[in-house]
Every structure is written in structure tokens, then in C-alpha cells.
Enzyme design. Structure first.
Site, short mmCIF file in Angstrom:
data_model
loop_
_atom_site.label_atom_id
_atom_site.label_comp_id
_atom_site.label_asym_id
_atom_site.label_seq_id
_atom_site.Cartn_x
_atom_site.Cartn_y
_atom_site.Cartn_z
N GLN A 52 43.38 77.54 67.08
CA GLN A 52 44.17 77.38 68.23
C GLN A 52 43.22 77.70 69.57
OE1 GLN A 52 47.44 79.68 66.52
NE2 GLN A 52 48.75 78.74 67.75
N HIS A 144 44.51 80.43 58.65
CA HIS A 144 45.51 80.49 59.60
C HIS A 144 46.14 78.95 59.68
CE1 HIS A 144 47.51 82.54 63.18
NE2 HIS A 144 48.18 81.47 63.06
N ASN A 188 47.98 83.51 57.24
CA ASN A 188 48.86 83.75 58.27
C ASN A 188 50.10 82.84 57.50
OD1 ASN A 188 49.66 84.21 61.31
ND2 ASN A 188 49.98 82.10 60.67
N GLU A 189 51.10 84.02 57.67
CA GLU A 189 52.58 83.35 57.39
C GLU A 189 52.51 82.39 56.22
OE1 GLU A 189 53.53 81.85 61.35
OE2 GLU A 189 53.74 83.60 62.23
C1 BGC Z 1 51.83 81.69 64.47
C2 BGC Z 1 50.66 81.25 65.64
C3 BGC Z 1 51.90 80.59 66.63
C4 BGC Z 1 52.71 81.57 67.23
C5 BGC Z 1 53.80 81.10 68.29
C6 BGC Z 1 53.04 82.22 65.01
O1 BGC Z 1 54.07 81.95 63.91
O2 BGC Z 1 51.13 82.55 63.47
O3 BGC Z 1 49.82 80.52 65.10
O4 BGC Z 1 51.18 80.15 67.85
O5 BGC Z 1 53.56 81.99 66.11
O6 BGC Z 1 54.31 80.25 68.03
#
Ligand code: BGC
Length: 420
Positions: A52, A144, A188-189
């Protein structure tokens, strides 16, 4: 006939119960003065991801998705963290943070299977050195939402080979950085990663379940690899907080089942990304800058997580709010207020017995929000599409965060600005 009536009455009852329960959520918490600052060693940080913010023509799944998707902003240089990291670390240092969540881009360092790019590895070496020199601990996210193009070609996470390749990549990174990095996020998530990939790669149920199995194995093995090198390391995979209304429960259960439930024993910390407490409202408004931030909901989330994972330390791995291109929000909510209130409720939760170890703001600068530069989460705004200099422009949340960190939190006289 009687059975039909009974069935009908039963369904009606369920329907009525659902209607009544729709808005139920844990009770509000009284606003009281916080008793004192966070303890020494509390993690004050900012969070980012490699893709990002780094920018550049790397062959990753996401560079490819962006290239083939006409409606999206062009990714381009993003905010050029790849070359401006030393300047950004200086901004982070002046904030006073002690931890910076950075991402490593697997695609950048292993552009072809088994071939590592020494220039890109040297970049991460220097990034970690620069953080060390600034007195800031790195938290590394290994994945991520992105991976190399060649992984996509071998079937991405549907292919068990990707698990083996990811573990090899993890070993390389952990061997290189384990002396300087003691906090790690594997995926990540993960549940959202699966959802995103299901959309981008048109995965059916089978594909999603294959991905789930391979991600779970990858996390478990990566955990072992990191711990073999550093027994004290804290490894986790962060989750998105899915809301605390009763109506959010099914989604919470589903996303937990997708990943965290299967790796909980291999998470030293439970890490959450907190943006809102009402998933239905978030889905309804859609746009990031309309998501309703709810700082008191962070208190409730922390309490619920404490009950769900007794004894585990909790880390707020991401939290923040968006504006539309840096404009004031329509609801009048200000970034600095969300920040102070978020810290207030975190302190409050800690004083009420929740073992929360850190607060990390998403993000130091604006960045590429998965297809768009319009949502602005940064403490520093960057006009990626219109400013060739990519200047970092401080928002009012910068002095607010500096003050918070200097004081170890908000003071006893602070009262939250946003209502419960
Ligand atoms: C993610 C990020 C994202 C942020 C805002 C999170 O769920 O890990 O990558 O930029 O949310 O939307």
C-alpha cells in the site's frame, strides 16, 4: 395442518426475536477519569503495509489485479515508501512512537521462484537498520494480501505448494531479522484475505476451503520457524473487529472459524484491527470516509476479546479513520478526536483489567487503499495522484499523537468527545 401452524408460529417467533435482537449490543460504559498513563513498555505505534505504501512495478498479484481493473486508480508510485522510508521513519521518530508495523513484500524479494533480489533485500536491511537507529522496534507483517506473480501462476493459495514456498520465504526473513524483530504478523486479516482472493480469483467454496487449509498450515509452520530462532518472539495474525451488535455475531463466528480458531494456540497475542463497531452500518454506508468511528466500541471490543481469549495479551494492530481526499468529514468527526478518544477507551479498558499491550495507528501516511487513493487514513496526508513531490502534510492528529505518547495516554481530565 397443525404442524404447518406450529412451523409458522415457530418461524414467526424466530423472526420477532431477530427483530428485537437486531440492535442489541453490550451496554454503554460510564465515562470516568482515567487513573494514569499506560505502563512503560506499552506499544505506541503506526501501521502500514508494503504494497500500500511502497509503490513501483513489482510483479505481485495486486499489481496484476490493478493493471487489469479499469475503474481503479493506477497504483504507480503509491507514496513511494520504497525510496522515502528514511524520511518517513524520521516523521515516525518525531511522533515518539516505539514500534512501526512494516510489511515485507514477498513479490519484491523473490520475483522468480527461488531467486532472491539482493537489492530489495538490502532495502529491507536498511529499513530495519534505520528503524533501529531511530529507536523504533519493527513489527513485520509477512503477508498483507499480496504475493508474487509466479505464486498466482501456480494457483496461489489453492495450491499446497504455496504453503511450502511461503514457509521458505518466512525462514529467509526470520533468519535475517530475528535479532532485531520480536513481533511478527504472518497473515494480515486472513479471513479478509480469503474473501478478497475469492472475489479476485473467482474462487468457489472449494477454492476458499483449500486456501483456508493452506493458510492455516502456513501460519502454524511459520510460527514454528520464527520461534525456533527466537523463543521470545511474539507471533500472531491480526483480525478485523467484526462488531459487537448481536446481529454481527454470525459474521464474527464465521471469520473466527475461517482462521483464528484454527491457529489460536499459535498466536502469542490476539491482534485486532478496529475501525468500527457496527458492521451492518459499515456495509450500508460503503465508503471508508462514511464508516462510523466508534471509540467507545473499542472498549467493548477489548472486553469481549478478553472474555473470549482469557489470559492472552491484546494488541490493537490497526485503528484509525478515513476522510475523503483529506476533506473534513460530513459528520464533523475529526481524526484527532477519534485518536484521543480511542486512547482514552483503551486506557479505560486496561484499568478495567484488560491486558492490552499496544495501540497502533493506521497509518503514518495516506496510502493506496486497495484500488483507490481517495480514502485518507494518514496522520500525514499525501496527494498521491496530484502532487509529484508526494509531500507529507501533517494533519491535526500529528500533534495530538505526539502529546498522547509524551504523556503515556490522555490525562485524568480528558473526557471523550464522541458520544456512546
Ligand atoms: C487493512 C488495511 C486497510 C485498512 C483500511 C485494514 O483492514 O489491513 O490494508 O488499508 O483496513 O481499510
Amino acid at each position: 395442518m397443525r404442524i404447518v401452524l406450529k412451523l409458522f408460529a415457530g418461524l414467526l417467533l424466530i423472526f420477532l426475536l431477530l427483530v428485537v435482537c437486531w440492535n442489541w449490543r453490550p451496554a454503554s460504559v460510564p465515562v470516568v477519569a482515567v487513573q494514569g498513563p499506560m505502563p512503560a513498555g506499552f506499544i505506541w505505534g503506526v501501521s502500514s503495509s508494503a504494497f500500500q505504501s511502497e509503490g513501483g512495478d513489482v510483479d505481485s498479484n495486486w499489481n496484476r489485479y490493478n493493471d487489469r481493473t479499469p475503474g481503479q486508480d493506477r497504483y504507480g508510485r503509491s507514496v513511494d515508501f520504497r525510496h522515502r522510508y528514511r524520511d518517513d521513519i524520521e516523521l515516525a521518530r518525531t511522533l515518539g512512537i516505539n514500534t512501526y508495523r512494516i510489511g515485507i513484500s514477498w513479490a519484491r524479494i523473490e520475483p522468480k521462484k527461488g531467486q532472491y533480489d539482493e537489492t530489495e533485500l538490502a532495502y529491507y536491511d536498511d529499513l530495519i537498520l534505520a528503524l533501529k537507529q531511530a529507536g523504533i522496534a519493527p513489527l513485520i507483517t509477512l503477508d498483507h494480501f499480496t504475493y508474487p506473480g509466479w505464486v498466482l501462476e501456480q494457483g496461489a493459495w489453492s495450491n499446497p505448494q504455496t504453503t511450502a514456498d511461503f514457509v521458505a520465504y518466512t525462514r529467509l526473513i526470520a533468519q535475517r531479522y530475528h535479532a532485531d524483530v520480536h513481533l511478527w504478523i504472518t497473515f494480515n486479516e486472513a479471513a479478509f484475505f480469503m474473501a478478497g482472493e475469492a472475489g479476485a480469483r473467482k474462487l468457489g467454496l472449494h477454492g476458499i476451503l483449500d486456501m483456508r487449509r493452506n493458510l492455516i498450515r502456513a501460519h502454524r509452520q511459520a510460527y514454528g520457524v520464527i520461534h525456533a530462532l527466537d523463543a521470545q518472539a511474539r507471533v500472531t495474525s491480526n483480525i478485523v473487529w467484526m462488531g459487537d451488535h448481536l446481529r454481527d455475531a454470525p459474521l464474527r463466528w464465521l471469520t473466527d472459524w475461517m482462521f483464528l480458531d484454527a491457529v489460536e494456540d499459535k498466536c502469542d497475542v490476539i491482534a485486532i484491527d478496529y475501525y468500527a463497531s457496527d458492521v451492518v452500518a459499515v456495509l450500508k454506508v460503503g465508503k471508508h470516509w462514511k464508516w462510523p468511528p466508534d471509540p467507545p466500541g473499542l472498549y467493548r471490543a477489548l472486553k469481549m476479546l478478553k472474555a473470549q481469549y482469557p489470559g492472552k495479551p491484546l494488541l490493537i494492530a490497526e485503528t484509525g479513520m478515513a476522510t475523503e481526499n483529506g476533506k473534513p468529514r460530513e459528520d464533523g468527526i475529526k481524526r484527532e478526536d477519534v485518536l484521543r478518544d480511542g486512547v482514552y477507551w483503551t486506557q479505560h479498558a486496561r484499568e478495567d483489567g484488560v491486558k492490552v499491550i499496544g495501540y497502533m495507528v493506521w497509518s503514518l501516511t495516506d496510502n493506496f487503499e486497495w484500488g483507490s487513493y481517495t480514502p485518507r487514513f494518514g496522520l500525514y496526508t499525501v496527494n498521491a495522484l496530484t502532487d509529484p513531490t508526494l509531500a507529507r502534510i501533517p494533519t491535526a492528529a500529528v500533534p495530538a499523537y505526539q502529546q498522547i505518547i509524551r504523556d503515556g495516554g490522555v490525562g485524568a481530565d480528558y473526557r471523550p468527545v464522541l458520544a456512546q
